[in-house]
Scaffold this active site. Structure first.
Site, mmCIF file in Angstrom:
data_model
loop_
_atom_site.group_PDB
_atom_site.id
_atom_site.type_symbol
_atom_site.label_atom_id
_atom_site.label_comp_id
_atom_site.label_asym_id
_atom_site.label_seq_id
_atom_site.Cartn_x
_atom_site.Cartn_y
_atom_site.Cartn_z
ATOM 1 C CE1 TYR A 425 -10.879 -5.053 0.306
ATOM 2 C CE2 TYR A 425 -11.889 -7.021 1.213
ATOM 3 C CZ TYR A 425 -11.152 -6.397 0.226
ATOM 4 O OH TYR A 425 -10.686 -7.145 -0.826
ATOM 5 C CD GLU A 426 -7.649 -3.608 4.918
ATOM 6 O OE1 GLU A 426 -7.166 -2.862 5.777
ATOM 7 O OE2 GLU A 426 -7.869 -4.810 5.121
ATOM 8 N N GLY A 427 -10.797 0.660 5.324
ATOM 9 C CA GLY A 427 -11.190 2.064 5.398
ATOM 10 C C GLY A 427 -12.050 2.394 4.201
#
Length: 566
Positions: A425-427
């Protein structure tokens, strides 16, 4: 095994490794004296040890659940969150005008590290609020700030981030959520969002969602996206939670780990929202929150690694197997190797994250473009290397436990399950590496070269004191410089093909630089011995990583999908 907050280690790193003295010397952060830092970290550490750490297993064994449309959180999480909020730990770096402490991001980073080690599932809630607070501080109207920031900063309300949709993951521009003007300055938001961390809870008065959506007539892709603040309960004229908005939690995901953190599928049916920033400029506003979160997620990985390491070390010191000097398995070479690797990698990843935070603080305090570039360069490295360290260390923690690591009752496996999503997550970490060799080298590599110049200069200055450690670090910097030059000179496809090993090679060399600084500050002490282990045993990995990074795309794509399926 009780968690121990290593406050003294953060103080050592602030004083000798990451240059926090520069931050404290600015007018903006002049209140961050050694006494203040000690007091803040000590109190936060005490809270993590006494209140959050006991919740670690409870969240795993008693997951958050959805009952009749209401999210019920894990036992004790309400009290744990209240301790975080009441202590002011959500808003260490937030604007004092709205109730924040106004202290450096470096201190927030240290506190988030400790909270993540103690109970990662619960730490996700304040992390989301921290990112939303920063986004609103930079992009919201004064009216929105006055209504929402005091409540988010106090912890009475909590924030979330809504990007992903079933058909739009990393390709955010493919989102379908719509925003229709209501004619009164508000908008009707309709659509579904998935993977929303802490999409709801039963211990705050309100939940404030930042939602990406598309206005009528907006162009396709990311340039046509706007950002909206959509509260669960619409504030009344006095700013208190009022009528329910037309949104709901459809379901909670059944996950590999982080069971105590409710990950929601959110449905918006004409829900009332307020525009944040300008129309069609939502990605720029959201990236303020995402960059904050990328630093925070890297630190989550480091904190989880710390928890796993402490858990494994305590087990190894108690586990008797064979006749050894200390009568436990720490005397077996492979166990000692794993424990030393865990400790050394945590130090390297933590130093990179704190140096990243120092650069953010210096940019905030001075407005200097070079500090902004340094912060931007270090962000993808912090996120990817921090989370990869979390996964590796947690996996080694299971191995140290031997067969007992495969038994859930020991708690070793939980660290591995919980931290695994941080690389996604978050890239994803692959996206972080592409960002590093793409956007972060668009300056022709100048920010990277400035950092390398500093690393080599400091190595040269230490040559007389620690020649056996300096030479491999200096040579590694030269190899990294040559590989950075290769990246700058080649086309994006070739860069991307080697971006992951490049990022990890970069992190390996950066870690050696910070270990060397620690060794200089602690001659003949444990930091010197740990640095020697890292530089002689782990740093050599950079050679293979950077050689891999320079191979380009031709051979990679010569291996066809049919070849892979054969």
């Amino acid at each position: 095994m009780p968690y121990r907050a290593n406050v003294s280690e953060f103080r050592f790193m602030f004083d000798h490794v990451v240059g926090f003295d520069q931050v404290a010397a600015t007018d903006r952060f002049g209140e961050a004296t050694p006494e203040t830092v000690d007091a803040v970290l000590t109190e936060a550490g005490k809270m993590c040890e006494e209140i959050l750490a006991p919740l670690q297993r409870a969240g795993d064994l008693h997951p958050a659940r959805l009952e009749n449309g209401v999210v019920r959180t894990s036992p004790g999480f309400s009290d744990g969150y209240r301790a975080i909020a009441d202590g002011g730990w959500i808003a260490i770096a937030a604007d004092p005008d709205h109730g924040g402490m106004g202290l450096p991001m470096s201190m927030t980073t240290a506190v988030n590290d400790m909270m993540s080690a103690a109970c990662l599932s619960l730490q996700l809630a304040p992390l989301m609020s921290q990112g939303q607070i920063e986004a609103l501080e930079h992009h919201a109207t004064d009216e929105i700030k006055d209504t929402y920031l005091p409540k988010l900063i106090s912890g009475e309300w909590v924030g979330t981030m809504n990007l992903t949709e079933p058909q739009a993951g990393s390709d955010v521009g493919a989102l379908a959520t719509k925003a229709e003007p209501n004619g009164d300055g508000t908008y009707a938001i309709t659509g579904q969002k998935i993977y929303i961390s802490w999409g709801d809870n039963d211990f705050t008065e309100n939940v404030c969602h930042l939602v990406l959506a598309r206005l009528p007539g907006a162009v396709p892709g990311t340039k046509g996206i706007s950002l909206f603040l959509v509260p669960k309960l619409i504030p009344d004229e006095a700013g208190n939670p009022g009528v329910a908005n037309t949104l709901k939690v459809v379901s909670l995901e059944h996950k590999m780990g982080l069971h105590g953190s409710p990950t929601a599928v959110m449905q918006y049916d004409g829900a009332k929202g307020w525009l944040i920033g300008k129309e069609h400029d939502g990605m720029r506003a959201m990236f303020t929150m995402m960059n904050n979160a990328r630093l925070g997620v890297g630190v989550q990985g480091i904190g989880a690694a710390e928890g796993a390491f402490q858990h494994a070390l305590a087990y190894a010191q108690d586990r008797k197997q064979g006749k050894t000097e200390n009568n436990n398995i720490t005397d077996h070479a492979d166990v000692r190797r794993m424990l030393a690797t865990m400790k050394a990698d945590i130090f390297a990843a933590r130093a990179i994250a704190l140096a990243n935070a120092v650069a953010i603080d210096m940019e905030t305090a001075t407005g200097d473009a070079d500090w902004a570039a340094r912060a931007a360069l270090l962000t993808p490295i912090t996120k990817a290397f921090g989370t990869e360290t979390g996964m590796r260390v947690a996996e080694m923690g299971v191995q140290v436990h031997g067969g007992m690591g495969f038994v859930e009752e020991t708690g070793a496996a939980q660290y591995s399950r919980d931290v695994r999503v941080t690389a996604i997550y978050e890239g994803t970490n692959g996206i972080q590496s592409m960002d590093l060799v793409g956007r972060k080298l668009m300056d022709g590599g100048e920010a990277a070269y400035r950092l390398l110049d500093e690393m080599e200069s400091e190595a040269e200055a230490a040559r007389t004191a620690l020649p056996d450690l300096v030479d491999p670090v200096w040579q590694a910097c030269e190899t990294l410089r040559e590989t950075t030059e290769w990246m700058v000179e080649h086309a994006p496809k070739d860069r991307f093909a080697g971006s992951v090993p490049f990022l990890h090679g970069f992190a390996r060399v950066l870690g050696a630089h910070y270990h060397l600084k620690a060794a200089l500050a602690d001659p003949d002490g444990p930091h010197q011995r740990l640095a020697a282990f890292y530089i002689h045993r782990l740093l050599p990995e950079h050679v293979g990583l950077l050689a891999h990074a320079r191979q380009g795309a031709t051979a990679l794509f010569a291996l066809s999908v049919e070849d892979l399926a054969s």
